[in-house]
Structure formats: C-alpha cells, structure tokens
Design a protein around this motif. Structure first.
Motif, PDB file in Angstrom:
ATOM      1  N   ASP A 363       0.838  -1.209   0.000  1.00  0.00           N
ATOM      2  CA  ASP A 363       0.000   0.000   0.000  1.00  0.00           C
ATOM      3  C   ASP A 363       0.869   1.253   0.000  1.00  0.00           C
ATOM      4  OD1 ASP A 363      -2.202  -1.636   0.204  1.00  0.00           O
ATOM      5  OD2 ASP A 363      -3.141  -0.460   1.799  1.00  0.00           O
ATOM      6  N   LEU A 364       0.338   2.324  -0.568  1.00  0.00           N
ATOM      7  CA  LEU A 364       0.908   3.645  -0.339  1.00  0.00           C
ATOM      8  C   LEU A 364       0.224   4.225   0.885  1.00  0.00           C
ATOM      9  CD1 LEU A 364       1.146   5.271  -3.893  1.00  0.00           C
ATOM     10  CD2 LEU A 364       2.979   4.288  -2.525  1.00  0.00           C
ATOM     11  N   LEU A 365       1.010   4.585   1.890  1.00  0.00           N
ATOM     12  CA  LEU A 365       0.455   5.203   3.084  1.00  0.00           C
ATOM     13  C   LEU A 365       0.492   6.713   2.880  1.00  0.00           C
ATOM     14  CD1 LEU A 365      -0.680   4.397   5.845  1.00  0.00           C
ATOM     15  CD2 LEU A 365       1.600   4.795   6.798  1.00  0.00           C
ATOM     16  N   MET A 366      -0.668   7.351   2.962  1.00  0.00           N
ATOM     17  CA  MET A 366      -0.821   8.759   2.621  1.00  0.00           C
ATOM     18  C   MET A 366      -1.155   9.560   3.874  1.00  0.00           C
ATOM     19  SD  MET A 366      -0.575   8.013  -0.664  1.00  0.00           S
ATOM     20  CE  MET A 366      -1.102   9.374  -1.701  1.00  0.00           C
ATOM     21  N   LEU A 367      -0.255  10.456   4.249  1.00  0.00           N
ATOM     22  CA  LEU A 367      -0.484  11.342   5.388  1.00  0.00           C
ATOM     23  C   LEU A 367      -1.043  12.667   4.862  1.00  0.00           C
ATOM     24  CD1 LEU A 367       0.015  11.657   8.501  1.00  0.00           C
ATOM     25  CD2 LEU A 367       2.139  12.794   7.890  1.00  0.00           C
ATOM     26  N   SER A 368      -2.053  13.187   5.524  1.00  0.00           N
ATOM     27  CA  SER A 368      -2.729  14.384   5.024  1.00  0.00           C
ATOM     28  C   SER A 368      -2.403  15.623   5.852  1.00  0.00           C
ATOM     29  CB  SER A 368      -4.248  14.172   5.018  1.00  0.00           C
ATOM     30  OG  SER A 368      -4.905  15.357   4.618  1.00  0.00           O
ATOM     31  N   PRO A 369      -1.428  16.439   5.411  1.00  0.00           N
ATOM     32  CA  PRO A 369      -1.163  17.709   6.105  1.00  0.00           C
ATOM     33  C   PRO A 369      -2.387  18.614   6.133  1.00  0.00           C
ATOM     34  CG  PRO A 369       0.600  17.204   4.568  1.00  0.00           C
ATOM     35  CD  PRO A 369      -0.513  16.234   4.291  1.00  0.00           C
ATOM     36  N   PHE A 370      -3.212  18.543   5.102  1.00  0.00           N
ATOM     37  CA  PHE A 370      -4.383  19.419   5.019  1.00  0.00           C
ATOM     38  C   PHE A 370      -5.252  19.254   6.259  1.00  0.00           C
ATOM     39  CE2 PHE A 370      -8.716  20.490   3.852  1.00  0.00           C
ATOM     40  CZ  PHE A 370      -8.566  21.666   3.155  1.00  0.00           C
ATOM     41  N   TRP A 371      -5.485  18.011   6.673  1.00  0.00           N
ATOM     42  CA  TRP A 371      -6.342  17.785   7.830  1.00  0.00           C
ATOM     43  C   TRP A 371      -5.568  17.884   9.139  1.00  0.00           C
ATOM     44  CZ3 TRP A 371     -10.695  18.913   6.226  1.00  0.00           C
ATOM     45  CH2 TRP A 371     -11.137  18.534   4.955  1.00  0.00           C
ATOM     46  N   LEU A 372      -4.316  17.482   9.146  1.00  0.00           N
ATOM     47  CA  LEU A 372      -3.515  17.629  10.360  1.00  0.00           C
ATOM     48  C   LEU A 372      -3.413  19.095  10.770  1.00  0.00           C
ATOM     49  CD1 LEU A 372      -0.555  15.172   9.677  1.00  0.00           C
ATOM     50  CD2 LEU A 372      -2.425  14.857  11.282  1.00  0.00           C
ATOM     51  N   HIS A 373      -3.307  19.975   9.770  1.00  0.00           N
ATOM     52  CA  HIS A 373      -3.184  21.407  10.047  1.00  0.00           C
ATOM     53  C   HIS A 373      -4.497  22.036  10.509  1.00  0.00           C
ATOM     54  CE1 HIS A 373       0.555  21.781   7.212  1.00  0.00           C
ATOM     55  NE2 HIS A 373       0.771  21.041   8.286  1.00  0.00           N
ATOM     56  N   ARG A 374      -5.551  21.265  10.474  1.00  0.00           N
ATOM     57  CA  ARG A 374      -6.848  21.744  10.966  1.00  0.00           C
ATOM     58  C   ARG A 374      -7.263  21.031  12.256  1.00  0.00           C
ATOM     59  NH1 ARG A 374      -6.171  23.042   6.045  1.00  0.00           N
ATOM     60  NH2 ARG A 374      -7.301  24.750   5.046  1.00  0.00           N
ATOM     61  N   ASN A 375      -6.304  20.437  12.919  1.00  0.00           N
ATOM     62  CA  ASN A 375      -6.558  19.777  14.198  1.00  0.00           C
ATOM     63  C   ASN A 375      -6.507  20.840  15.297  1.00  0.00           C
ATOM     64  OD1 ASN A 375      -6.420  18.322  16.615  1.00  0.00           O
ATOM     65  ND2 ASN A 375      -5.357  16.617  15.647  1.00  0.00           N
ATOM     66  N   PRO A 376      -7.656  21.129  15.945  1.00  0.00           N
ATOM     67  CA  PRO A 376      -7.686  22.203  16.950  1.00  0.00           C
ATOM     68  C   PRO A 376      -6.800  21.930  18.162  1.00  0.00           C
ATOM     69  CG  PRO A 376      -9.743  20.950  16.949  1.00  0.00           C
ATOM     70  CD  PRO A 376      -8.968  20.495  15.755  1.00  0.00           C
ATOM     71  N   TYR A 378      -3.725  21.141  18.046  1.00  0.00           N
ATOM     72  CA  TYR A 378      -2.432  21.756  17.746  1.00  0.00           C
ATOM     73  C   TYR A 378      -2.573  23.178  17.223  1.00  0.00           C
ATOM     74  CZ  TYR A 378      -0.663  17.015  18.267  1.00  0.00           C
ATOM     75  OH  TYR A 378      -0.345  15.782  18.768  1.00  0.00           O
ATOM     76  N   PHE A 379      -3.700  23.458  16.558  1.00  0.00           N
ATOM     77  CA  PHE A 379      -3.901  24.778  15.954  1.00  0.00           C
ATOM     78  C   PHE A 379      -5.289  25.305  16.357  1.00  0.00           C
ATOM     79  CE2 PHE A 379      -1.180  22.272  13.115  1.00  0.00           C
ATOM     80  CZ  PHE A 379      -0.039  23.062  13.091  1.00  0.00           C
ATOM     81  N   PRO A 380      -5.389  25.972  17.512  1.00  0.00           N
ATOM     82  CA  PRO A 380      -6.689  26.533  17.930  1.00  0.00           C
ATOM     83  C   PRO A 380      -7.255  27.455  16.844  1.00  0.00           C
ATOM     84  CG  PRO A 380      -5.072  26.659  19.703  1.00  0.00           C
ATOM     85  CD  PRO A 380      -4.315  26.237  18.479  1.00  0.00           C
ATOM     86  N   GLU A 381      -8.579  27.412  16.707  1.00  0.00           N
ATOM     87  CA  GLU A 381      -9.269  28.150  15.633  1.00  0.00           C
ATOM     88  C   GLU A 381      -8.572  27.868  14.300  1.00  0.00           C
ATOM     89  OE1 GLU A 381     -11.072  32.124  17.244  1.00  0.00           O
ATOM     90  OE2 GLU A 381      -8.977  32.035  17.927  1.00  0.00           O
ATOM     91  N   PRO A 382      -8.540  26.619  13.908  1.00  0.00           N
ATOM     92  CA  PRO A 382      -7.690  26.190  12.793  1.00  0.00           C
ATOM     93  C   PRO A 382      -8.043  26.770  11.434  1.00  0.00           C
ATOM     94  CG  PRO A 382      -9.176  24.421  13.444  1.00  0.00           C
ATOM     95  CD  PRO A 382      -9.306  25.494  14.474  1.00  0.00           C
ATOM     96  N   ASP A 383      -9.304  27.195  11.242  1.00  0.00           N
ATOM     97  CA  ASP A 383      -9.697  27.719   9.936  1.00  0.00           C
ATOM     98  C   ASP A 383      -9.404  29.209   9.778  1.00  0.00           C
ATOM     99  OD1 ASP A 383     -10.675  25.285   8.887  1.00  0.00           O
ATOM    100  OD2 ASP A 383     -12.525  25.523  10.037  1.00  0.00           O
TER     101      ASP A 383
END
Length: 462
Positions: A363-376, A378-383
C-alpha cells in the motif's frame, strides 16, 4: 446416533478462535474500490481530491483505503498513525515516489533509486540554512529587476503577476543567469508549457503518457529546453559569484555517477519542484495579508521602520533586516498551513498496525497535512488566518510548530524549504516597499486560483 467427541469440538473451537484472532489482527482499513476495475475511484478522486478525502473521512473514519489506477492508497487524516508514518522502518519514501518520477520525468526506477540520496544531500547542502546568505543578494537584485520590467501601476491578475515575477527569478538563480527568456513570445511559450505540465502533473504521475497528449507535448518541450541549454548551464560562471548554481552542482554529481544523459530529466524535476509550490504560496500569502487590513498595516509599518520611506530607489535586504520583520515569515508559514498539499506518501514494505487496522505491504500510506493542520488540538481556531500563532515556534532554531507537515518530515524533508521561504519573504518586502496594493475581489475559496490585485506605484516622500 453418532456424537462428535469433545476433543473434536475443542479442536474446532480453537481453530475458530485462532481464525477470528487472525482476522481481527489482519483487519484492513475500509476500502473504496469504485466501480471500474483498475481505475477504481480514480475519476471521483481526481476531480476534487480534498473533498473526496473529507467525505471518505466522515463516512469511514480517520483511516481508509482508496483504489486509484491500480494502486491501493491508505489515508491517515488525523494524528493517529503519524508516528508509524514518520518513524516506522517498514515505511519507505523512495519506493513511494519512484513511479511518479518515472512517469513525469522519464527517469528509470533503478537510476532514481541509485542517485536519489546523493542528489538529495547535494541539493539540501546547496539550499540549506548555512548557505542562505549566498542567495539573499541575488534574490533581491533579481526581484527588483523583474519588478521594473512589470511596470509601476495598473491592475492585474495576482496569480499571473506572481508567475511573471517568480518564474524568471527562480530559473535564473537555480540554473543560470539569463536562462529564462526575455522575448515576449518565448516567455508566453514557457508559461504555457510549464503551466500545462504543472496542472497535469498529478494525472501524468499515474496515467500512461499516451492518454495525456497536451501534457506530454509540454513535458517534451521542457525536456528539449534543458537538452539545448545543459552545455551552457554546465559551463556558466557568474560575473559576481564564485560558487556554482544548484543545477551545476546536480550536473557535477551526475557526471561523477556517469548519468549525464539524464541531466535534462533532473533539470525538469528541479524546475517543477522549485516553481510548483513557491508561486501558489506567494499568491495566497499576498491574498491573505491584503484581506486582513490590520496585518497589512503592521507589515507596512515594519518595512518602513527598517528600510525608510518607500520609493523607487533600490534597497538591499540582509539577514538582519529579515529578523526585524518576523511577521512576514509568520504570514508565509500560516499561509502554508492553510494551503498545504493534500497528501504526502510512503510505501509500506511490511504490514503495519494503525489503530485497529493492519495496513498491508504494497500500500501507499498517505499522510494528510491538510487535515492535520486543521486539528484544533495543535492549531486553535484552525480555519482562521492567525500568523501570530507562529510566535510559539522556535524559528531561530529552524523548528516549526508541532504537527506542521507541509514540508514533510524525517529524513527527506523538502530540501529547498528555507530558500523558498527566503524568496517569498524578500518578494513581499519589495512589492510592499515599491507599491500600494489592494484587492479588487474578495479572498477566493481554496479551489479558485485567481484574485485581482490593484497596485499603484508609491510616491517618494521628501
């Protein structure tokens, strides 16, 4: 009447338990297979990848598999599995990208695997933090020269403006001064072919080239451009600098490894890597800053305090100047956080466990920075665009915030990340120093690529 002996019952029960435990242990993530063999969910995924990932994440949870063009891609969209992705010895970067490299740059897999680490070390050394001072003066001069060419006032498309500014600057610095064309017709031709190649890169990395006629035409045009110019790039010596360009260092390594015939192909890869992300990040950074008046005003006050009254005179930008303007770098990093790539990939060599699932080898294991960067977490008020959150990062020691994955992580982080940040910092300083800028359109959604920029050359105040 015959009865099954207790011994047989016990044996059958043990077998059933073992099979259940094996099934549970080898339970694969939920799989989206699509309706068409081999293609799988390729069409749906290719149209709007981030929306596709979001819908799948809601339906199946943070770990799921998608079959696209005969490839099993298992996505990790939240913090679960990050340690496996980044630290497991059963996960490999080079094997994950060898096929896309072959399809997009025609570099054979055996050559890529043989040379990748050496080339990575070479490029990282040329563009690393300890060599950035060599680029500061060049970038300032090149950017000022291109700004003069672009005129002093009027309205323009911001995306087009950034391409016309950063394409020649990046090409002339990384390859050789004067490589980028100056003739209007040839400039348009370069833009046309690079944009076609860049926009079709994702499809080109997966599909046979014969199915992508226009993309293939642009790929061949760019390869021919390098084929023609490699001899001049190799022998070029700067009138002001005594050190080789990044491409010259790559050519020296290829010559040592007896793979000079692949020079145009590696030139194409370097070109794509240096332009495909820098231009969009610069575009979005300006769009975000100009759509937040308080941030824009603070940046303008900082530039005036460092460089004096804005005007037409040329200025020099030093490392000390950049340290006095941290908000600009924070804005760039916050932009990258919000506009990070959808996924980064690794190849699974042996089965790995993530949550209650076992991801199989291959398998290709795919990590998603897009969603990790929207994890509150680590990043309060992520949007929200909040560049001040980067005060917490130890940027003096070149460390980002936790869970920031836009440049990858581990052994093969993006080797050009520091040079790209430097280029965009200087770009922002110079544009805001020379021009009054405002947006004519509201900030677009991420899927849109264009926004109109209004600029008027500043008056020199006596």
């Amino acid at each position: 009447m015959e009865f099954i002996s207790p011994t047989v019952i016990i044996i059958l029960g043990c077998v059933a338990v073992l099979l259940f435990l094996q099934w549970k242990n080898l339970r694969r993530p939920p799989c989206i297979r699509g309706w068409i063999p081999w293609i799988g969910a390729g069409f749906e995924f290719g149209k709007t990848p981030l929306e596709f990932i979001e819908k799948a994440r809601i339906k199946y949870g943070p770990v799921f598999t998608v079959i696209v063009m005969g490839t099993r891609m298992t996505f990790v969209t939240e913090e679960e599995g990050i340690n496996v992705f980044l630290k497991s010895k059963e996960i490999n970067f080079e094997l994950a990208v060898q096929n896309p490299v072959y399809h997009t740059a025609s570099i054979a897999k055996n050559i890529f695997l043989k040379l990748h680490e050496k080339l990575y070390i070479t490029v990282k050394g040329k563009m690393g933090i300890f060599n950035l001072y060599k680029f500061t003066g060049q970038l300032t001069e090149e950017l000022q020269e291109q700004l003069q060419n672009l005129g002093t006032h009027g309205t323009t498309d911001l995306n087009k403006f950034m391409r016309h500014l950063l394409y020649p600057v990046t090409v002339n610095i990384l390859f050789k001064k004067g490589l980028f064309p100056t003739d209007e017709r040839k400039i348009r031709e370069f833009h046309q072919h690079f944009q076609a190649y860049d926009e079709g890169f994702e499809y080109g990395s997966q599909l046979p080239e014969c199915l992508l006629r226009n993309w293939s035409k642009s790929k061949k045009w760019l390869l021919a451009l390098f084929e023609k110019n490699i001899p001049d790039i190799k022998t070029h010596k700067s009138a002001k600098e005594n050190y080789p360009t990044v491409m010259q260092a790559v050519l020296d390594l290829l010559e040592m490894e007896a793979n000079e015939q692949k020079s145009p192909n590696y030139g194409l890869l370097l070109l794509w890597a240096s332009l495909s992300n820098t231009v969009p990040v610069a575009f979005w950074t300006f769009a975000f800053v100009l759509s937040h008046p308080n941030i824009h005003r603070t940046i303008m006050e900082g530039i005036s305090s460092v460089f004096g009254t804005a005007g037409k005179d040329k200025i020099k930008v030093s490392e000390d100047d950049l340290k006095k303007l941290p908000l600009i770098k924070w804005c760039i990093l916050e932009t990258i956080r919000l506009r990070a790539p959808g996924v980064i990939a690794r190849k699974v060599l042996k089965p790995v466990k993530i949550l209650d699932y076992t991801v199989p080898s291959g398998d290709l294991l795919m990590l998603s920075p897009f969603w990790l960067h929207r994890n509150p977490k680590y990043f309060p008020e992520p949007d929200l665009f909040k560049p001040e959150r980067w005060k917490e990062a130890n940027l003096e020691k070149h460390a980002f915030l936790d869970c920031f994955m836009a440049f990858g992580s581990g052994k093969y982080q993006c080797p050009g990340r520091w040079l790209a940040l430097l280029e965009i910092q200087i770009c922002i300083i110079l544009i805001f120093y020379y021009y009054d800028c405002s947006l004519l359109d509201p900030l677009p959604k991420q899927r849109k690529r264009k926004v109109i920029l209004y600029s008027k050359n500043k008056e020199i105040l006596n």
